[in-house]
Motif scaffolding. Structure first.
Motif, PDB file in Angstrom:
ATOM      1  N   TYR A  28      46.747  13.336  54.475  1.00 57.46           N
ATOM      2  CA  TYR A  28      47.718  14.433  54.553  1.00 57.46           C
ATOM      3  C   TYR A  28      49.106  13.971  54.089  1.00 57.46           C
ATOM      4  O   TYR A  28      49.842  14.725  53.443  1.00 57.46           O
ATOM      5  CB  TYR A  28      47.808  14.967  55.985  1.00 57.46           C
ATOM      6  CG  TYR A  28      46.669  15.874  56.379  1.00 57.46           C
ATOM      7  CD1 TYR A  28      46.361  17.003  55.622  1.00 57.46           C
ATOM      8  CD2 TYR A  28      45.909  15.619  57.531  1.00 57.46           C
ATOM      9  CE1 TYR A  28      45.314  17.848  55.990  1.00 57.46           C
ATOM     10  CE2 TYR A  28      44.869  16.460  57.905  1.00 57.46           C
ATOM     11  CZ  TYR A  28      44.579  17.573  57.127  1.00 57.46           C
ATOM     12  OH  TYR A  28      43.556  18.410  57.489  1.00 57.46           O
ATOM     13  N   TYR A  29      49.460  12.728  54.422  1.00 54.03           N
ATOM     14  CA  TYR A  29      50.760  12.179  54.014  1.00 54.03           C
ATOM     15  C   TYR A  29      50.860  12.132  52.487  1.00 54.03           C
ATOM     16  O   TYR A  29      51.860  12.578  51.902  1.00 54.03           O
ATOM     17  CB  TYR A  29      50.935  10.780  54.608  1.00 54.03           C
ATOM     18  CG  TYR A  29      52.142  10.034  54.100  1.00 54.03           C
ATOM     19  CD1 TYR A  29      53.435  10.481  54.364  1.00 54.03           C
ATOM     20  CD2 TYR A  29      51.991   8.866  53.349  1.00 54.03           C
ATOM     21  CE1 TYR A  29      54.545   9.795  53.895  1.00 54.03           C
ATOM     22  CE2 TYR A  29      53.096   8.172  52.877  1.00 54.03           C
ATOM     23  CZ  TYR A  29      54.367   8.636  53.150  1.00 54.03           C
ATOM     24  OH  TYR A  29      55.457   7.957  52.680  1.00 54.03           O
ATOM     25  N   LYS A  30      49.820  11.621  51.837  1.00 52.88           N
ATOM     26  CA  LYS A  30      49.816  11.538  50.371  1.00 52.88           C
ATOM     27  C   LYS A  30      49.845  12.932  49.748  1.00 52.88           C
ATOM     28  O   LYS A  30      50.513  13.163  48.739  1.00 52.88           O
ATOM     29  CB  LYS A  30      48.593  10.758  49.893  1.00 52.88           C
ATOM     30  CG  LYS A  30      48.664   9.273  50.226  1.00 52.88           C
ATOM     31  CD  LYS A  30      47.373   8.557  49.873  1.00 52.88           C
ATOM     32  CE  LYS A  30      47.432   7.086  50.290  1.00 52.88           C
ATOM     33  NZ  LYS A  30      46.145   6.391  50.034  1.00 52.88           N
ATOM     34  N   GLU A  31      49.135  13.852  50.375  1.00 58.49           N
ATOM     35  CA  GLU A  31      49.139  15.233  49.893  1.00 58.49           C
ATOM     36  C   GLU A  31      50.549  15.827  50.001  1.00 58.49           C
ATOM     37  O   GLU A  31      51.035  16.501  49.081  1.00 58.49           O
ATOM     38  CB  GLU A  31      48.158  16.061  50.723  1.00 58.49           C
ATOM     39  CG  GLU A  31      48.036  17.518  50.282  1.00 58.49           C
ATOM     40  CD  GLU A  31      47.037  18.269  51.152  1.00 58.49           C
ATOM     41  OE1 GLU A  31      45.912  18.501  50.677  1.00 58.49           O
ATOM     42  OE2 GLU A  31      47.391  18.612  52.307  1.00 58.49           O
ATOM     43  N   GLY A  32      51.203  15.534  51.132  1.00 58.19           N
ATOM     44  CA  GLY A  32      52.568  16.028  51.331  1.00 58.19           C
ATOM     45  C   GLY A  32      53.533  15.473  50.300  1.00 58.19           C
ATOM     46  O   GLY A  32      54.383  16.199  49.770  1.00 58.19           O
ATOM     47  N   LEU A  33      53.398  14.178  49.992  1.00 51.71           N
ATOM     48  CA  LEU A  33      54.270  13.571  48.982  1.00 51.71           C
ATOM     49  C   LEU A  33      54.039  14.196  47.608  1.00 51.71           C
ATOM     50  O   LEU A  33      54.991  14.401  46.842  1.00 51.71           O
ATOM     51  CB  LEU A  33      54.033  12.060  48.916  1.00 51.71           C
ATOM     52  CG  LEU A  33      54.481  11.232  50.123  1.00 51.71           C
ATOM     53  CD1 LEU A  33      54.300   9.747  49.833  1.00 51.71           C
ATOM     54  CD2 LEU A  33      55.939  11.514  50.484  1.00 51.71           C
ATOM     55  N   ALA A  34      52.775  14.490  47.300  1.00 51.82           N
ATOM     56  CA  ALA A  34      52.465  15.114  46.008  1.00 51.82           C
ATOM     57  C   ALA A  34      53.119  16.494  45.909  1.00 51.82           C
ATOM     58  O   ALA A  34      53.718  16.842  44.882  1.00 51.82           O
ATOM     59  CB  ALA A  34      50.954  15.222  45.829  1.00 51.82           C
ATOM     60  N   TYR A  35      53.010  17.270  46.988  1.00 50.93           N
ATOM     61  CA  TYR A  35      53.664  18.582  47.005  1.00 50.93           C
ATOM     62  C   TYR A  35      55.185  18.427  46.857  1.00 50.93           C
ATOM     63  O   TYR A  35      55.842  19.202  46.154  1.00 50.93           O
ATOM     64  CB  TYR A  35      53.358  19.314  48.311  1.00 50.93           C
ATOM     65  CG  TYR A  35      52.008  19.989  48.362  1.00 50.93           C
ATOM     66  CD1 TYR A  35      51.568  20.798  47.314  1.00 50.93           C
ATOM     67  CD2 TYR A  35      51.181  19.846  49.483  1.00 50.93           C
ATOM     68  CE1 TYR A  35      50.330  21.433  47.371  1.00 50.93           C
ATOM     69  CE2 TYR A  35      49.940  20.479  49.549  1.00 50.93           C
ATOM     70  CZ  TYR A  35      49.520  21.270  48.487  1.00 50.93           C
ATOM     71  OH  TYR A  35      48.304  21.898  48.543  1.00 50.93           O
ATOM     72  N   LYS A  36      55.722  17.427  47.533  1.00 56.11           N
ATOM     73  CA  LYS A  36      57.169  17.189  47.471  1.00 56.11           C
ATOM     74  C   LYS A  36      57.604  16.882  46.040  1.00 56.11           C
ATOM     75  O   LYS A  36      58.629  17.392  45.567  1.00 56.11           O
ATOM     76  CB  LYS A  36      57.539  16.027  48.396  1.00 56.11           C
ATOM     77  CG  LYS A  36      59.031  15.745  48.485  1.00 56.11           C
ATOM     78  CD  LYS A  36      59.299  14.583  49.427  1.00 56.11           C
ATOM     79  CE  LYS A  36      60.784  14.239  49.462  1.00 56.11           C
ATOM     80  NZ  LYS A  36      61.053  13.067  50.322  1.00 56.11           N
ATOM     81  N   MET A  37      56.827  16.068  45.339  1.00 52.57           N
ATOM     82  CA  MET A  37      57.138  15.718  43.953  1.00 52.57           C
ATOM     83  C   MET A  37      57.104  16.948  43.047  1.00 52.57           C
ATOM     84  O   MET A  37      57.832  17.037  42.064  1.00 52.57           O
ATOM     85  CB  MET A  37      56.155  14.669  43.437  1.00 52.57           C
ATOM     86  CG  MET A  37      56.306  13.303  44.095  1.00 52.57           C
ATOM     87  SD  MET A  37      57.849  12.483  43.655  1.00 52.57           S
ATOM     88  CE  MET A  37      57.517  12.078  41.941  1.00 52.57           C
ATOM     89  N   GLU A  38      56.263  17.918  43.406  1.00 54.81           N
ATOM     90  CA  GLU A  38      56.146  19.150  42.617  1.00 54.81           C
ATOM     91  C   GLU A  38      57.196  20.190  43.019  1.00 54.81           C
ATOM     92  O   GLU A  38      57.252  21.275  42.442  1.00 54.81           O
ATOM     93  CB  GLU A  38      54.747  19.751  42.797  1.00 54.81           C
ATOM     94  CG  GLU A  38      53.628  18.891  42.216  1.00 54.81           C
ATOM     95  CD  GLU A  38      52.246  19.419  42.582  1.00 54.81           C
ATOM     96  OE1 GLU A  38      52.162  20.550  43.118  1.00 54.81           O
ATOM     97  OE2 GLU A  38      51.256  18.704  42.347  1.00 54.81           O
ATOM     98  N   GLY A  39      58.015  19.856  44.020  1.00 51.90           N
ATOM     99  CA  GLY A  39      59.036  20.791  44.479  1.00 51.90           C
ATOM    100  C   GLY A  39      58.508  21.871  45.398  1.00 51.90           C
ATOM    101  O   GLY A  39      59.201  22.856  45.672  1.00 51.90           O
ATOM    102  N   LYS A  40      57.285  21.694  45.907  1.00 55.30           N
ATOM    103  CA  LYS A  40      56.681  22.681  46.807  1.00 55.30           C
ATOM    104  C   LYS A  40      56.988  22.272  48.248  1.00 55.30           C
ATOM    105  O   LYS A  40      56.177  21.648  48.934  1.00 55.30           O
ATOM    106  CB  LYS A  40      55.177  22.767  46.564  1.00 55.30           C
ATOM    107  CG  LYS A  40      54.823  23.238  45.152  1.00 55.30           C
ATOM    108  CD  LYS A  40      53.317  23.240  44.921  1.00 55.30           C
ATOM    109  CE  LYS A  40      52.963  23.721  43.516  1.00 55.30           C
ATOM    110  NZ  LYS A  40      51.503  23.674  43.260  1.00 55.30           N
ATOM    111  N   VAL A  41      58.183  22.624  48.692  1.00 57.84           N
ATOM    112  CA  VAL A  41      58.702  22.121  49.964  1.00 57.84           C
ATOM    113  C   VAL A  41      57.876  22.606  51.151  1.00 57.84           C
ATOM    114  O   VAL A  41      57.516  21.816  52.036  1.00 57.84           O
ATOM    115  CB  VAL A  41      60.183  22.525  50.130  1.00 57.84           C
ATOM    116  CG1 VAL A  41      60.702  22.128  51.508  1.00 57.84           C
ATOM    117  CG2 VAL A  41      61.025  21.882  49.039  1.00 57.84           C
TER     118      VAL A  41
END
Length: 299
Positions: A28-41
């Motif tokens: 879930y942490y890695k998934e969250g970072l990926a979303y963060k990189m895409e700007g999907k806060v």
């Protein structure tokens, strides 16, 4: 044997989550970072919240949540996340600095001071942390402490105009006007187009009753920001003190125009000052209502 197992099991609950929970939390942490990189806060927050639900000891997930909550301007949640992060990752100066900044932005200045002090102990040569601590200590009326921190900040990194300006303000509150002027002049040297720096330098020279030195700073402040009503207010008094009454009247007229509908007491005082040196406050001529159009004739 059962008692020993119970102790080991209890200890395991204290020190961390089971291995499978850690793996799920990391996913879930890695998934969250990926979303963060895409700007999907929002999606990033959702994934990171799942990470800390699976493993409440996931310090990096808490740290990322703190930053994202801050981005969403949710200070209480940001603070809570950074608090959880620093309980797990205890020796990261950036986390303590971020927590201290969040406390300060939420007007929790005592806690901000403590968090930033921890950050500073972890890295005594971090100029930004010293500057932040100086600002917080001044808010807590610890002016001596503020001066110590800000002096340290500009000693480590001397090219930040805002820090020199803050140091000047702290010196002024400590009635060290000469030191304040030196700090303001340094701030102006670094950032010559900041109207507030010129205004405060002018105010310091005014405290020393030196209109010749004060006037150029006030003039520059109002040149850089023509809507700076305080600048026009003070500039008028310095012109008057320097026996330049026509300029004083013009400066005060500008103040009255900017002050309209705001500080009635200040406006009244300036009108009296203008009158005392032969000026006449200009009043706006009320606009005449537009003539009504005649109703169209019926055919």
């Amino acid at each position: 044997m059962r008692a020993l197992f119970a102790v080991v099991f209890a200890f395991g609950l204290l020190v961390g989550a089971p291995a499978y929970a850690d793996k799920e939390a990391d996913a879930y942490y890695k998934e969250g970072l990926a979303y963060k990189m895409e700007g999907k806060v929002d999606q990033a927050i959702g994934s990171l919240e799942k990470a800390v639900a699976k493993n409440p000891q996931h310090g990096m997930a808490w740290a990322s949540l703190g930053a994202l909550y801050k981005q969403k301007k949710d200070l209480p949640k940001s603070i809570s996340a950074y608090e959880s992060a620093t309980k797990v990752i205890t020796k990261d100066k950036t986390l303590w600095r971020n927590l201290g900044t969040a406390y300060a932005n939420n007007s929790q200045n005592d806690k901000a001071r403590d968090a930033l002090t921890t950050a500073s102990k972890l890295d005594p040569k971090d100029a930004e942390i010293h500057a932040l601590l100086g600002t917080v200590r001044r808010k807590l009326n610890d002016n001596k402490g503020a001066i110590t921190e800000l002096e340290q900040a500009v000693k480590i990194k001397a090219d930040e105009g805002e820090w020199w300006h803050s140091l000047g303000v702290a010196y002024r509150f400590d009635n060290r006007i000469d030191d304040a002027i030196k700090a303001y002049e340094k701030a102006i040297e670094i950032s010559p187009n900041e109207s507030r720096y010129h205004f405060d330098a002018g105010a310091a020279w005014r405290r020393k009753d030196d209109p010749e030195k004060a006037i150029p700073h006030y003039e520059k402040a109002t040149e850089l920001d023509p809507t700076f009503s305080e600048g026009w207010f003070d500039l008028g008094f310095m012109y008057k003190r320097n026996h330049e009454n026509d300029k004083a009247i013009a400066a005060w007229q500008k103040y009255l125009e900017l002050n309209k509908g705001k500080d009635a007491e200040g406006g009244k005082r300036i009108e009296e000052e203008m009158t005392s040196i032969g000026g006449t406050p200009k009043k706006e001529t009320p606009k005449k209502p537009a003539p009504k159009k005649a109703a169209p004739k019926k055919k």
